[in-house]
Each structure stands twice: as C-alpha cells, then as structure tokens.
Design an enzyme around this catalytic site. Structure first.
Site, PDB file in Angstrom:
ATOM      1  N   ASP A   3      41.348  43.489  35.507  1.00  0.00           N
ATOM      2  CA  ASP A   3      40.206  43.779  36.366  1.00  0.00           C
ATOM      3  C   ASP A   3      38.904  43.826  35.581  1.00  0.00           C
ATOM      4  O   ASP A   3      38.891  43.983  34.356  1.00  0.00           O
ATOM      5  CB  ASP A   3      40.419  45.094  37.121  1.00  0.00           C
TER       6      ASP A   3
ATOM      7  N   GLU B  80      41.902  49.272  35.237  1.00  0.00           N
ATOM      8  CA  GLU B  80      41.382  49.935  34.041  1.00  0.00           C
ATOM      9  C   GLU B  80      39.962  50.433  34.257  1.00  0.00           C
ATOM     10  O   GLU B  80      39.578  51.480  33.735  1.00  0.00           O
ATOM     11  CB  GLU B  80      41.429  48.972  32.850  1.00  0.00           C
TER      12      GLU B  80
END
Length: 326
Positions: free
Chosen positions: A68, A117
C-alpha cells in the site's frame, strides 16, 4: 539472471497500479502472478498479503515490504535516471528490490508484500508464517544505509464535554483540549530517544446544553515509553531497535562496503512494520531499501533507477552471507 530492463519494467508496472491503503488487491494480484511466472509458489492470505516461498540454503529469512501507499496520484514516468510515481520510494522500490534479490539467490526465503502499513499495519499483525531466523523490511534507507531503529507510534483520543456556561464565566471544551495538548507536548524533542508528535484531528463546537470537543493525536515514542493508563488508546506500536552487533547488521555493513559504499546505520523518527515483526517473531530485524525517505508521501516522490539496481546486488550479498551462518 534477470535483465536490468525487466527489473525496471516490473517496478514501473507495479508503481502504475494505484494502491492506497485499503485498495491493495490489484497490486497484490500482480505480484502473485509475477512470482508464479518466475517459478515461486505464491498465495494471497486472508487479510490480503501476498506471500511467496522460495526454499533454499541456510536459515529462513523473511523479506517483508508493503504494497500500500499513501493517497495522491503522481503520473508515472521515467526521466533520466528517475522513476516518478506514488510508491516508487515508499515502498514499492524496496519491495521490488527484495523480490529480485530473492529470485537471484539461493537463500531460504519467505517474501511478504504486506497491506495496511500506512494504516494500522493489519498485514504485519496478521501475518501467519513459520518463524524466520532474520527479518529484512523493505523501506527506503538509501543504497548505503541500513535502518536499525524506528520510533514507536501511539494514536490516542481525548474528549471533553463541559456543561455550557456564559463565555465570561469559564472555558469550553476546546480550551481544555488545548491545555491537554500543551501539557503533553511541553517536553517534546527531536532526537530518537525523545517524545514528539502532532494533532491529527481537532473538532470543537457548542451543543444545546454543553460544549463538546474531540482531539486525536499521534505521538512518536522513544524506546521504553509507556502511555498513561487513563488515555483512550486507539493504537500503540512501541519503538524498536536492533543491536548493531547483530549478525544481520554486520551482514549489511559488509555487503554495503563490498559494493563500494560507506555504510550508514540509521535510526528513524517514523514507525514501520519492523516495529511489529521483530518483536512478534522474537528475532533481529532491520530495514533496507533504495530511495530517499525525504520524498516519502510528497508530490515529488521518485526513485533513482541506478540505486534501485545496486540495492538488489547488495541484498543478494546479504542473503548469501546470512545463508552461510547456518
């Protein structure tokens, strides 16, 4: 051996897949399919992480990066030595470097492309794999740097409800929250061993019979920090630091030096999945990857292609050294 052109093409295609937190599915599928094309067994787990397993020699090594990115689309393009695009530095460049280092080594590796994350690290917290002997987390440290420590991250909520009085007779909820923030922030510092932070959200307004205010803060916490028990904690990830004498750190120092660079050991003011994975598995962890972390989250995010390719070679050296430790 995989050509440099193919390594650059893979990174460019991965960066072209816009994958802000919560929308990682397409990027994870792309990585899974490419791993399978290279002959690596791969799957996507229950939370969306893409996992690859390559059996080899020596102790089991976890290579973990995140799929991400923060929001904000940057047109993907190559200009000279630089590949522009959201996630090129944070952290698809480091993730791609680890993938090719694994493919071109004989090490015993689990590769993990983690989700969330940039959120609350659901991918790292829910990762279910055999216990590795060492962990390398893909984050931009620069080709000559290895990160041995990250501050912790604490997110907390404060709410004030005060019975309404005339403005001349007392303070409202907003003022109470400001007092709380000033109390918390009075001892802030800039060093790795000092507390720092910011206000993430602040709202205050009058209701029919009271003043209402809500403040959400994020603190970057030093090693050993314990939050007050009375706080409403949304999320807390403690600081993490690995001993610089660790075999993992030494393998990086030697590999960086052998590649012609002067090694730099870094301690960062942010927080990464390293903070979760190291303590969770109880083994040494470091973070490494190409890219200038000052470009993280900015509209100028771009990565040096030559640095990206050199970092793959350094990671291959590290994997070889770790493989010989068993």
């Amino acid at each position: 051996m995989i050509s440099q052109e193919e390594k650059v093409k893979f990174l460019k295609e991965l960066v072209e897949i816009y994958s802000p937190t919560g929308r990682e599915e397409e990027a994870a599928k792309f990585i899974k399919e490419r791993l399978e094309e290279y002959g690596v067994q791969a799957y996507i787990d229950k939370v969306g992480n893409v996992i690859g397993r390559k059996e080899g020699e020596g102790p089991l090594i976890l290579l973990a990066g995140h799929v991400d990115t923060v929001p904000g689309y940057i047109p993907v393009r190559i200009e000279g030595d630089f590949l522009w695009g959201r996630g090129s530095v944070d952290a698809k460049g480091p993730l791609s470097a680890m993938l090719f280092a694994m493919l071109e080594s004989d090490a015993n590796v689990i590769f993990a492309g983690l989700v969330d994350e940039e959120g609350f690290s659901k991918g790292a917290k829910e990762l279910e794999i055999p216990r590795p002997s060492y962990i390398i987390v893909g984050e931009p440290s620069g080709v000559d740097g290895v990160t041995i420590g990250y501050k912790g991250s604490l997110t907390a909520r404060f709410v004030e409800r005060i019975e309404k009085v005339h403005g001349s007779l007392g303070i409202g909820a907003a003022e109470k929250l400001i007092q709380t923030w000033l109390q918390i922030s009075r001892n802030f510092g800039e060093g790795f061993n000092e507390l720092s932070g910011r206000i993430v959200r602040f709202v205050a307004y009058e209701r029919e019979f009271d003043f209402y205010g809500e403040m959400i803060i994020n603190l970057r916490t030093p090693p050993g920090y314990t939050p007050p028990s009375e706080w409403d904690i949304i999320d807390f990830v403690p600081a993490y630091e690995v001993d610089r004498r660790s075999p993992l750190v030494r393998a990086f120092v030697r590999s960086i030096r052998e590649a012609g660079f002067r090694p730099r050991l870094k301690k960062k003011m942010g927080t990464a999945d390293m903070n979760i994975l190291g303590p969770r598995f109880g083994v040494d962890a470091v973070a490494y990857g190409p890219g200038d972390s000052r470009l993280d989250h900015t509209p100028r995010e771009r990565i040096s292609i030559s640095e990206y390719l050199k970092s793959i070679e350094i990671l291959k050296r590290v994997l070889t050294k770790l493989g010989n430790l068993d």
